[in-house]
Design an enzyme around this catalytic site. Structure first.
Site, PDB file in Angstrom:
ATOM      1  N   ARG A  53      41.637  39.186  60.934  1.00 16.42           N
ATOM      2  CA  ARG A  53      42.282  37.908  61.033  1.00 16.42           C
ATOM      3  C   ARG A  53      41.343  37.154  62.119  1.00 16.42           C
ATOM      4  O   ARG A  53      41.177  35.982  62.205  1.00 16.42           O
ATOM      5  CB  ARG A  53      43.643  38.031  61.873  1.00 16.42           C
ATOM      6  CG  ARG A  53      44.167  36.702  62.442  1.00 16.42           C
ATOM      7  CD  ARG A  53      45.583  36.392  62.472  1.00 16.42           C
ATOM      8  NE  ARG A  53      46.288  37.796  63.034  1.00 16.42           N
ATOM      9  CZ  ARG A  53      46.113  38.179  64.449  1.00 16.42           C
ATOM     10  NH1 ARG A  53      45.595  37.319  65.198  1.00 16.42           N
ATOM     11  NH2 ARG A  53      46.729  39.277  64.734  1.00 16.42           N
ATOM     12  N   TYR A 105      44.385  10.870  53.055  1.00 15.53           N
ATOM     13  CA  TYR A 105      44.937  11.862  52.180  1.00 15.53           C
ATOM     14  C   TYR A 105      46.546  12.054  52.255  1.00 15.53           C
ATOM     15  O   TYR A 105      46.789  12.295  53.267  1.00 15.53           O
ATOM     16  CB  TYR A 105      44.283  13.118  52.237  1.00 15.53           C
ATOM     17  CG  TYR A 105      44.578  14.124  51.362  1.00 15.53           C
ATOM     18  CD1 TYR A 105      44.534  14.059  49.893  1.00 15.53           C
ATOM     19  CD2 TYR A 105      45.276  15.485  51.786  1.00 15.53           C
ATOM     20  CE1 TYR A 105      44.653  15.379  49.013  1.00 15.53           C
ATOM     21  CE2 TYR A 105      45.653  16.434  50.953  1.00 15.53           C
ATOM     22  CZ  TYR A 105      45.405  16.267  49.562  1.00 15.53           C
ATOM     23  OH  TYR A 105      45.766  17.407  48.810  1.00 15.53           O
ATOM     24  N   ASP A 177      37.301  13.957  58.178  1.00 16.27           N
ATOM     25  CA  ASP A 177      37.458  14.623  56.855  1.00 16.27           C
ATOM     26  C   ASP A 177      36.422  14.159  56.080  1.00 16.27           C
ATOM     27  O   ASP A 177      36.457  13.054  55.548  1.00 16.27           O
ATOM     28  CB  ASP A 177      38.823  14.558  56.236  1.00 16.27           C
ATOM     29  CG  ASP A 177      39.360  15.146  55.235  1.00 16.27           C
ATOM     30  OD1 ASP A 177      38.335  15.499  54.610  1.00 16.27           O
ATOM     31  OD2 ASP A 177      40.399  15.323  54.899  1.00 16.27           O
ATOM     32  N   LYS A 202      37.271  21.537  47.178  1.00 17.79           N
ATOM     33  CA  LYS A 202      36.660  20.418  46.269  1.00 17.79           C
ATOM     34  C   LYS A 202      35.181  20.815  46.198  1.00 17.79           C
ATOM     35  O   LYS A 202      34.888  21.600  45.598  1.00 17.79           O
ATOM     36  CB  LYS A 202      37.038  19.152  47.043  1.00 17.79           C
ATOM     37  CG  LYS A 202      38.552  19.022  47.417  1.00 17.79           C
ATOM     38  CD  LYS A 202      39.740  18.912  46.522  1.00 17.79           C
ATOM     39  CE  LYS A 202      41.072  18.923  46.864  1.00 17.79           C
ATOM     40  NZ  LYS A 202      41.273  18.093  48.277  1.00 17.79           N
TER      41      LYS A 202
END
Ligand SMILES: *Cc1c(COP(=O)(O)O)cnc(C)c1O
Length: 386
Positions: A53, A105, A177, A202
């Site tokens: 983690r 978005y 972004d 993406k």
């Protein structure tokens, strides 16, 4: 090959940074280290990893790679793009105010306007193309300007340098972004941005076979804060997913070239087509942000949207006939995807919000893949004309 040598050119970094990790068997690719935990040599020393983690060698390789592509000092690879954005929102405290675009978005809008608003953060959604509106939105508790360019689905641009100048003037963090263009075509750090986020789902992965995200920092101070949050919240991506994105990112340069070559050819064909009302592609000289795109981007990207003549019935006829383009959301993969924002990607917006953003029943969005542009053009023509 030296690891994070910033003297290497972009596509060389894509292939080599973070990759040469195996000193045991000299594997040329990065192994997938699935171990959740790592044994210590004694009570004080370990290999640099103790628990996945917190950090994992495969994930670390991907983080080094993406950080080198953006020109940052450190990155954290997260489970999704939304996890990356969630990470950055934990840099703020209740009552802090954040300014974001009104055409960001949809998932980001939902996260800001609903989830983080309930947790006490405050947001103003403004037209980021209007710098006076951005300035007017600044309050004493404003802490951040959230930048996303080009926008989805209409590919409006915002001037990154102008926004980071405002951010500096008012001591605000700027976060961009950079999903739609990838660092191959746009590097926000060079324009003064503090933190870059991606949905690696993406273009960075590029093969539509993983969801992921990352947060890249320009300063050590932010990199340390981001690493702390990702570990504390448990948002890091799995070693398997990190391996897939690292494999995908190696071909980022050639893929982006192919995406935008196809996008330009398709945009030109659509622009001249009698069935098409309007084309949205920053590469067209008629696009209102064409000059800005030339200035702040290294190319025009692989996303093209257009308004079809004849509204929804015409759109339905086209969608029924199209063959190579798959009717699907998402973007940035090697296969061409086509979708209808009205009922798909932007259905979670209210009707009024869609109309205010310029999305109509005629609007169609395409993520141009890396297929031969002539096949894409022929397919689109038969679908429009059939
Ligand atoms: C897809 C996308 C996201 C969200 O990423 P996920 O990987 O789906 O969580 C955020 N921003 C932009 C611009 C996107 O296209």
């Amino acid at each position: 090959m030296a690891d994070s040598s910033s003297s290497l050119r972009f596509s060389t970094r894509c292939v080599h940074v973070g990759v040469n990790k195996d000193t045991l068997f000299n594997s040329c690719t990065t192994p997938i280290y699935t171990s959740s935990t790592y044994y210590w040599n004694d009570l004080k020393t370990n290999s640099g990893y103790d628990y996945t983690r917190s950090a994992n060698p495969t994930r670390k390789a991907l983080e080094e790679n993406i950080s080198a592509l953006e020109g940052g000092v450190g990155a954290q690879a997260t489970a999704t793009g939304m996890a990356a954005i969630t990470t950055t929102m934990h840099l703020f405290a209740p009552h802090d105010h954040i300014i974001a675009g009104n055409d960001i978005y949809g998932g980001t809008y939902r996260l800001f306007a609903d989830v983080f608003t309930k947790m006490g953060l405050r947001f103003s959604f403004v037209d980021m193309g209007n710098l006076d509106a951005v300035r007017a939105a600044i309050e004493p508790d404003t802490k951040c300007i959230w930048i996303e360019t080009p926008s989805n689905p209409l590919l409006n641009l915002v001037d990154i340098e102008a926004l980071t100048a405002i951010a500096r003037e008012h001591n605000l963090l700027s976060i961009a972004d950079n999903t739609f263009l990838s660092p191959y075509l746009q590097r926000p750090f060079e324009m003064g941005v503090d933190i870059v986020v991606h949905s690696t789902t993406k273009y960075l992965n590029g093969h539509s076979d993983v969801v992921g995200g990352c947060v890249v920092s320009r300063t050590q101070e932010n990199a340390a804060k981001v690493a702390y949050i990702v570990n504390a919240l448990g948002l890091g991506c799995s070693p398997f997913d990190a391996f897939l994105v690292l494999r995908g990112v190696k071909t980022l340069g050639p893929r982006m070239e192919a995406h935008q070559k196809g996008a330009m050819a398709l945009a030109r064909m659509l622009d001249a087509h009698p069935q098409v009302e309007k084309v949205y592609y920053p590469g067209l000289e008629t696009h209102p942000d064409h000059e800005l795109a030339k200035r702040q981007q290294d190319g025009f990207g692989g996303m093209v949207s257009f308004d079809i003549k004849g509204g929804r019935p015409a759109a339905e006829r086209m969608f029924a006939k199209i063959r190579i383009f798959q009717l699907a959301e998402s973007l940035g993969g090697i296969e061409s995807l086509i979708e209808y924002p009205e009922t798909m990607s932007h259905a979670s917006m209210t009707l009024e919000a869609r109309r205010a953003a310029g999305i109509s029943e005629s609007t169609i969005r395409i993520s141009v893949g890396i297929e031969d542009p002539e096949d894409l053009i022929a397919d689109m023509k038969q679908a429009l004309e059939g």
